[in-house]
Design an enzyme around this catalytic site. Sequence first.
Site, PDB file in Angstrom:
ATOM      1  N   CYS A   1     -40.281   9.715  -4.021  1.00  0.00           N
ATOM      2  CA  CYS A   1     -39.613  10.270  -5.196  1.00  0.00           C
ATOM      3  C   CYS A   1     -39.028   9.096  -5.975  1.00  0.00           C
ATOM      4  O   CYS A   1     -38.205   8.344  -5.437  1.00  0.00           O
ATOM      5  CB  CYS A   1     -38.509  11.227  -4.754  1.00  0.00           C
ATOM      6  SG  CYS A   1     -37.462  11.858  -6.079  1.00  0.00           S
TER       7      CYS A   1
ATOM      8  N   CYS B   1     -43.119   9.095 -11.659  1.00  0.00           N
ATOM      9  CA  CYS B   1     -42.609  10.247 -10.918  1.00  0.00           C
ATOM     10  C   CYS B   1     -43.779  10.751 -10.099  1.00  0.00           C
ATOM     11  O   CYS B   1     -44.889  10.893 -10.623  1.00  0.00           O
ATOM     12  CB  CYS B   1     -42.106  11.333 -11.874  1.00  0.00           C
ATOM     13  SG  CYS B   1     -41.678  12.891 -11.053  1.00  0.00           S
TER      14      CYS B   1
END
Length: 271
Positions: A73, A183
Site C-alpha cells: 500500500c 497506488c
Amino acid sequence: MDNRPIGLLDSGVGGLTVARELLRQLPNEEIVYIGDTRRAPYGPRSREQIIAFTWDMVNFLLSKNVKMIVMACNTATAMALEIVKEELDIPVIGVILPGASSAIQKTKTNKIGVIATQASIRSDEYHKTIARKSSAIEVLSLACPKFVSIVESNEMESEIAKRVVSESLAPLVGKIDTLILGCTHYPLLRPLIQETMGKEVRLIDSGAEAVRDISVLLNYFEINAHERKEFQHCFYTTAGVNSFREIAEKWLNIGHLHIEHAEIENFNKEK
C-alpha cells in the site's frame, strides 16, 4: 530456509496486485494477506489515522507468525514504513522506493508522472525519493482519489471508470514519458490508464517492482521457503468478503481461495 508465510497489508484489494506478482515470481512462498476494506480508502485520512490503521494490520500479521511484512500500500508506505521498520525485528518492505527506482531507469525524457492517493501525494515521498537519486528529473504528481473507490466497488470495466480515468489523467497527457502507478489499486485500471496516456508512455507498477526487492531480501536474510507441494495462502478482509473474493479470484486467477473476515481495529498481537 524458513517456511513461515510472508505478510502483505493494504487498505483493501489493491495489494492483490503485489500478491499476484509475488505468487508468479516466488511460487514457493506462502502468503497471509490483510485488506482493511472497511476503513478504505486511506487517501483522505490523516497521517495519525493511517499510522494507527497500519499498526492494526501489522499486529494482525505478526499474530500469524509472518517472517516478513510487505506494505503493499503506497499510502501506508509513505506514512508508516520507517516507523514500523524501527520497531520490528523482521524485514519490512514498502513499494515507493522500488517504483521510483524503476521509473528513473525507464524514463528517456526525464519527465516522470506520479498518480496516487491524496495522502501519498501530500507526503511527497515519490518526489523526494526520485530527487535523492536524480536531480535532473522533473516529477509531475497528481492525486486520483476516485480510482480506489472504482476498484473497491469492482467497477473497473464500467463506462464510469473509463470517464473518470480519462478526466482525472487529462493534466498529465502529453507531458511525461513514464508514469508511476503510485497506488497498488491502480494496476487494476491499467488498460484504461494506458489507453488514456497513450501507448508510448511507460507505466510503472510499484507493487510489481517491489517483488524483486522481496526476493533480494529473502536471499539476504536466508529466509527463503523450501520447495514444497502443499501450503495454503490465507486472505483476510475487514469487510465485504464476497466482493473481495470476486476480485481476488479473478485477478489472481485462482479458484476457491481461503478468504475470511477479520476484526483488526486496535488489534494487539498478544490477543
